[in-house]
Design an enzyme around this catalytic site. Sequence first.
Site, PDB file in Angstrom:
ATOM      1  N   SER A   1       0.820  -1.203   0.000  1.00  0.00           N
ATOM      2  CA  SER A   1       0.000   0.000   0.000  1.00  0.00           C
ATOM      3  C   SER A   1       0.859   1.261   0.000  1.00  0.00           C
ATOM      4  O   SER A   1       1.621   1.486  -0.928  1.00  0.00           O
ATOM      5  CB  SER A   1      -0.978  -0.039   1.180  1.00  0.00           C
ATOM      6  OG  SER A   1      -1.841  -1.146   1.059  1.00  0.00           O
TER       7      SER A   1
ATOM      8  N   LYS B   1     -23.499  16.203   4.855  1.00  0.00           N
ATOM      9  CA  LYS B   1     -22.604  16.710   5.884  1.00  0.00           C
ATOM     10  C   LYS B   1     -22.412  15.663   6.992  1.00  0.00           C
ATOM     11  O   LYS B   1     -23.367  15.106   7.520  1.00  0.00           O
ATOM     12  CB  LYS B   1     -23.156  18.012   6.482  1.00  0.00           C
ATOM     13  CG  LYS B   1     -22.325  18.582   7.618  1.00  0.00           C
ATOM     14  CD  LYS B   1     -20.935  18.956   7.140  1.00  0.00           C
ATOM     15  CE  LYS B   1     -20.093  19.543   8.279  1.00  0.00           C
ATOM     16  NZ  LYS B   1     -18.702  19.772   7.848  1.00  0.00           N
TER      17      LYS B   1
END
Length: 303
Positions: free
Chosen positions: A120, A172
């Site tokens: 990664s 949100k």
Amino acid sequence: MASLDPDRLLDRRRLKRGVAIWRALAVVALVALALVAAAPFAFDGGERVARLWVTGLIEDDPARDRIIADLKGDDAVKAVVLRLDSAGGTAVGGEALYLSLRSLAAAKPVVAVLGTTATSAAYMAALAADHVVAREATLTGSIGILFQTAEFTALLEEIGVRAEAIRSGPLKAKPTPYEELDNPTRHAMRTVVTDIYESFLRLVMERRSLDRETALAVADGRVFTGSQAVDAGLVDAIGGEEEARAWLAAVHGVSETIPATDVVSGGGDGLLDVIDAALDSTLPSRTLALDGLIAVWHPQITD
């Protein structure tokens, strides 16, 4: 109260003096060790190859970037061997490390040696090197980006707790563990993950000279052994530091007899920071707890 026997009193004084002396020696030794760690090149004025260790969790680390910048500006450092042993970290941490290493590689040769694991964000860092070697049993790859969340709605309902939120917009502060993951939120997070993944993919294509179709085939998140990574075009050769030094000598004329000096990235660069890091290294490692987008490999055990 009876007075102490003179002989016993003298013995106690000698013991106190001995303890004080050993404490002073321990402090002096710790300070000397810290000074050596804080200035790894201070005691050798000749040419050298820097062995830069990057291990553990990779995060955005200004102290590490300063170390790399110092290596770039040190004319005595003729090349850098990047020793990677990490399962990855945050996407931002991998990106920042990659950019710092590419700046370093513009000034002097950089060769990466992959250890037990270099996946990664750690593999992203390896892409910055001019040449990459790995052991046959090294685990590498895991090219991808991950966003994880959890949902506690069933548990909250079971215990009779209801969560409410007032938002300026429907997305949100989503996703949240207190609400079911709806399709608009899932789509929004998918676009974010895809955008960062595309950046990672472009690095793989550019640095490993792969076309998009080939890169996509190896960038599906899987891990590779070192041998498999060579066949896939993700690693240049099988080997360790000896092979890395041989490549530096053959391609860049950096003699294999030039001594290597260890440099450990990360942490503060002051005396107290070094002492604190030395003490912290004796304690159990902190658990992996990351916010935001991550580029890390941690296999899950399932039934």
